[in-house]
Design a protein around this motif. Structure first.
Motif, PDB file in Angstrom:
ATOM      1  N   SER A  46       0.831  -1.190   0.000  1.00 55.27           N
ATOM      2  CA  SER A  46       0.000   0.000   0.000  1.00 55.27           C
ATOM      3  C   SER A  46       0.870   1.245   0.000  1.00 55.27           C
ATOM      4  CB  SER A  46      -0.946  -0.003   1.212  1.00 55.27           C
ATOM      5  OG  SER A  46      -1.866   1.074   1.127  1.00 55.27           O
ATOM      6  N   ASN A  47       0.206   2.390  -0.106  1.00 57.56           N
ATOM      7  CA  ASN A  47       0.887   3.679  -0.126  1.00 57.56           C
ATOM      8  C   ASN A  47      -0.112   4.737   0.301  1.00 57.56           C
ATOM      9  OD1 ASN A  47       1.769   6.301  -1.839  1.00 57.56           O
ATOM     10  ND2 ASN A  47       3.579   5.088  -1.347  1.00 57.56           N
ATOM     11  N   LEU A  93      -2.448   6.003  -2.399  1.00 57.25           N
ATOM     12  CA  LEU A  93      -3.305   5.025  -3.064  1.00 57.25           C
ATOM     13  C   LEU A  93      -4.771   5.327  -2.750  1.00 57.25           C
ATOM     14  CD1 LEU A  93      -2.888   2.353  -4.737  1.00 57.25           C
ATOM     15  CD2 LEU A  93      -3.211   1.117  -2.587  1.00 57.25           C
ATOM     16  N   LYS A 107      -6.838   0.514  -1.580  1.00 54.22           N
ATOM     17  CA  LYS A 107      -6.310   0.077  -0.282  1.00 54.22           C
ATOM     18  C   LYS A 107      -7.083  -1.127   0.231  1.00 54.22           C
ATOM     19  CE  LYS A 107      -4.516   4.573   1.245  1.00 54.22           C
ATOM     20  NZ  LYS A 107      -4.639   5.669   2.227  1.00 54.22           N
ATOM     21  N   ASP A 153       6.567   5.606   4.242  1.00 54.14           N
ATOM     22  CA  ASP A 153       5.477   5.319   3.307  1.00 54.14           C
ATOM     23  C   ASP A 153       5.647   3.904   2.778  1.00 54.14           C
ATOM     24  OD1 ASP A 153       3.181   5.745   1.869  1.00 54.14           O
ATOM     25  OD2 ASP A 153       3.833   7.661   1.036  1.00 54.14           O
ATOM     26  N   ASP A 167       3.617   0.639  -2.272  1.00 52.87           N
ATOM     27  CA  ASP A 167       2.497   0.780  -3.193  1.00 52.87           C
ATOM     28  C   ASP A 167       2.014  -0.588  -3.679  1.00 52.87           C
ATOM     29  OD1 ASP A 167       0.509   2.093  -4.489  1.00 52.87           O
ATOM     30  OD2 ASP A 167       1.755   2.984  -6.048  1.00 52.87           O
ATOM     31  N   GLN A 203      -4.065  -2.494  -9.813  1.00 54.12           N
ATOM     32  CA  GLN A 203      -4.824  -1.268  -9.600  1.00 54.12           C
ATOM     33  C   GLN A 203      -5.862  -1.121 -10.718  1.00 54.12           C
ATOM     34  OE1 GLN A 203      -2.542   2.217  -8.469  1.00 54.12           O
ATOM     35  NE2 GLN A 203      -0.866   0.932  -7.704  1.00 54.12           N
ATOM     36  N   ASN A 256      -1.467   8.530  -8.043  1.00 58.33           N
ATOM     37  CA  ASN A 256      -0.167   7.967  -7.672  1.00 58.33           C
ATOM     38  C   ASN A 256       0.634   7.555  -8.914  1.00 58.33           C
ATOM     39  OD1 ASN A 256      -1.925   5.870  -8.299  1.00 58.33           O
ATOM     40  ND2 ASN A 256      -0.955   4.431  -6.885  1.00 58.33           N
ATOM     41  N   TYR A 261       3.928   4.510 -12.645  1.00 56.06           N
ATOM     42  CA  TYR A 261       3.610   4.566 -11.216  1.00 56.06           C
ATOM     43  C   TYR A 261       4.870   4.981 -10.471  1.00 56.06           C
ATOM     44  CZ  TYR A 261      -0.915   2.555 -12.197  1.00 56.06           C
ATOM     45  OH  TYR A 261      -2.194   2.353 -12.675  1.00 56.06           O
ATOM     46  N   VAL A 290       6.003   5.401  -7.314  1.00 53.88           N
ATOM     47  CA  VAL A 290       6.683   4.755  -6.192  1.00 53.88           C
ATOM     48  C   VAL A 290       7.505   3.570  -6.686  1.00 53.88           C
ATOM     49  CG1 VAL A 290       6.377   3.547  -4.010  1.00 53.88           C
ATOM     50  CG2 VAL A 290       4.942   5.529  -4.558  1.00 53.88           C
ATOM     51  N   GLN A 291       6.877   2.687  -7.468  1.00 56.28           N
ATOM     52  CA  GLN A 291       7.574   1.494  -7.952  1.00 56.28           C
ATOM     53  C   GLN A 291       8.275   1.724  -9.291  1.00 56.28           C
ATOM     54  OE1 GLN A 291       5.263  -2.092  -7.952  1.00 56.28           O
ATOM     55  NE2 GLN A 291       4.670  -1.900  -5.813  1.00 56.28           N
TER      56      GLN A 291
END
Length: 656
Positions: free
Chosen positions: A75-76, A79, A84, A157, A160, A166, A545, A572, A574-575
């Motif tokens: 998660s993040n 998100l 979530k 954090d 994600d 998603q 995100n 995305y 974060v990743q």
């Protein structure tokens, strides 16, 4: 504190499951009513604590509690809230918690909805389901605890949610698929309970049928949702890839279809008892095998969980115990399951046997193609890929034979059927089906005997169903006769119609698909299948995100604009994962599909454009089959427990 309470609830649920698995079984053996009566409150207590544990995990996701390792990994804070929630079952630990929760829900449903069962039978059924719950709860608590803390090094954090997940399809797909997977444990529990008691009769088959049918319907919807997700999310533009994890869910569905028909024969005529028990064991065993394949790390798939292979060992051992113990009990009770009733070659029993063989062989063929590369790799180290050519070459002819048998089975009688009467019933259907197929073949721009043959088989099934409805209502009149046929009969007809629609649409979508991959700069266009696709370029946008390059493609036909499509290429943040979001314009008879590939020089992009005829009808057919199963399961006699001889599924024929 909330995660610790969630873990405590899991431990208490395990205690209730162990009580449910042992004391009622001993009580049934000793004929002790008080001990047998513990099965239901134990099942209720187990469900209550699992609901509480699941709510605790949901709370940690919604409050961004990154001190919990599972939340931090999936998660993040940016998100969206609905993702979530779906992140709860996005990876191994949470999905396993969802599995045991659904298992507890099925157990609760049986404890409430099967009150007409004798006390000893209900106690044995709930005890077997308690054993299954105990095994998975032990697995969850010992190796897959979703409440482990990251203390004292709590990340700011989370990593994600996997971008592939998603999607709205992945919010509903896993729970519904698990409802089907886990639901076969009910049929398994009924079979094992009957073997323990040493009594496999019509009542046992009648009790099992609605639960099996509902599980099969849920699994069918789950498979269809997975197909739709792959079509819309992966950017490949196809609806089925014979991916090993797709196969893992398809095999129990095929065996479940055979089990439904076998249960009908066992209830009506007392035949196929061995078949029915073995199919019940096989359906649940294949569900467990799918769990092993997904969670063991032996497969590389976009559907699989990348987990520690040591966890797969637990599932494999559990699978061996279930299969080995079940088959051992079956061998010990072999004299009990022997069928005494006889039947002729041209009878409904024979057609059902053919149906069971074809569906079982299809499942075995898929199992071989899925496991053979893994076995070969383990034994020799050689790498081998078994792809669509193998599966299509083996599976399609088997399903064609199933469609032939379906129509004939609607008119055959129990024990024996006069040949001349059966030929008189089927000959007009065959003639009209041939005329429809020949007409379609002559109207095609490109003559395709595959399409013509598919139309022939689909018309054969649909017209046989219509003829059967007409013959069953002609003496009372159509309007007066229709309500008397019963929900199980209408469920059968709806499921067979869905099967014909799905099979025909699969062929049309595969054979008639048009595709082009090309470089497109802003302002360039392409003509494909009578449609004019104009690429207008891309725009950089910020999502919740992710950052996306959203393309704009205008589609014209005969100088008239029919759609504006917006394919995307998302990053995305974060990743740092890149994902393709296809632009899809859905239609009744075709889908327009546009996907962005890689960016090229001067604002140009690699673009894939496809026209998929009748692709939506594949999922429509799957939904019709599921609705048919649900409708059949609500038949009045399953609530009253009374046997009904003249208004069952396709097991009732027209009397000559």
């Amino acid at each position: 504190m909330i995660p610790e309470l969630g873990l405590l609830a899991l431990i208490l649920a395990l205690c209730f499951a162990l009580v449910q698995a042992t004391i009622p079984l001993v009580g049934a053996w000793r004929d002790d009513w008080c001990w047998m009566a513990l099965a239901r409150p134990a099942a209720w207590g187990q469900l209550a604590f699992l609901v509480f544990s699941f709510a605790c995990l949901a709370h940690t996701f919604l409050t961004d509690d990154f001190s919990v390792a599972y939340v931090a990994q999936n998660s993040n804070s940016r998100l969206p809230w609905y993702y979530k929630l779906s992140a709860i079952w996005a990876a191994h630990e949470g999905s396993l918690l969802l599995w045991v929760l659904i298992q507890a829900c099925w157990t609760f449903a049986v404890s409430i909805g099967a009150r007409q069962l004798p006390a000893a039978m209900l106690a044995r059924v709930l005890a077997v389901m308690g054993m299954i719950s105990s095994g998975f709860l032990l697995f969850l608590i010992d190796t897959s605890n979703p409440f482990i803390r990251l203390l004292p090094n709590v990340p700011i954090d989370g990593r994600d949610l996997n971008p592939l997940l998603q999607d709205i399809g992945l919010i509903v797909h896993p729970p519904i698929l698990y409802m089907g997977y886990v639901g076969f444990s009910v049929a398994f529990a009924f079979a094992i309970a009957a073997l323990i008691e040493g009594k496999l009769d019509a009542a046992w088959a009648r009790w099992s049928r609605p639960w099996t049918t509902v599980a099969w319907a849920f699994l069918g919807v789950g498979i269809a949702l997975g197909s739709w997700w792959a079509y819309a999310e992966l950017g490949w533009g196809s609806w089925w890839f014979w991916d090993p994890v797709e196969n893992a869910s398809f095999m129990p569905w095929l065996v479940g279809a055979a089990l439904i028909h076998s249960l009908a024969a066992t209830e009506k005529r007392g035949v196929f008892k061995s078949w029915t028990v073995l199919l019940a064991i096989a359906a649940f065993s294949l569900s467990l095998l799918g769990t092993f394949l997904v969670r063991s790390g032996v497969l590389t798939s976009v559907h699989a969980f990348a987990t520690d292979p040591a966890r797969g060992v637990f599932v494999l051992v559990f699978l061996l115990v279930v299969v080995g113990g079940s088959l051992t009990l079956f061998a010990l009770r072999a004299p009990v399951v022997k069928s005494q009733a006889g039947f002729g070659i041209l009878s409904r029993e024979t057609l059902l046997l053919v149906n069971n063989l074809l569906l079982s062989v299809a499942a075995a063929m898929i199992l071989l193609g899925t496991l053979y590369p893994l076995i070969l790799d383990a034994l020799t180290g050689a790498k081998l890929s078994v792809g669509p050519p193998y599966f299509n070459a083996m599976f399609v002819p088997l399903m064609a034979l199933v469609m032939v048998a379906v129509a004939i089975g609607m008119f055959t009688r129990w024990k024996d059927t006069p040949v001349r009467w059966l030929a008189r019933m089927l000959f007009p259907i065959l003639v009209v089906s041939l005329l429809i197929a020949l007409t379609i073949a002559t109207l095609q721009d490109r003559s395709s005997w595959v399409v013509a043959g598919s139309c022939l088989l689909a018309a054969w099934v649909v017209l046989a169903g219509l003829r059967d409805i007409f013959d069953k209502t002609r003496h009372k009149g159509l309007l007066k006769g229709l309500p008397t046929l019963g929900r199980s009969y209408w469920g059968m007809q709806l499921a067979h119609l869905g099967f014909a629609v799905c099979a025909l649409a699969a062929v049309l979508a595969t054979v008639g698909s048009l595709e082009r991959e090309l470089r497109m700069a802003p302002g360039t266009a392409i003509d494909l299948g009578g449609y004019y696709f104009l690429f207008e370029g891309t725009t950089r946008l910020q999502g919740p995100n992710y950052v996306t390059d959203r393309g704009s493609v205008r589609v014209f036909r005969d100088s008239r604009e029919v759609a504006v499509m917006y394919p995307e290429k998302r990053i995305y943040q974060v990743q740092q994962a890149t994902m393709t979001e296809a632009g899809i314009q859905a239609g009744v008879t075709r889908d327009l599909f546009v996907a962005l590939g890689e960016p090229l020089a001067d604002g140009a992009w690699a673009v894939r454009i496809q026209i998929k005829p009748f692709v939506r009808w594949i999922w429509l057919g799957a939904l019709l089959m599921a609705l048919g199963g649900m409708l059949a399961a609500t038949d009045r006699r399953y609530r009253t427990g009374k046997r009904q001889l003249d208004s069952d599924t396709h097991m009732t024929g027209v009397q000559p």
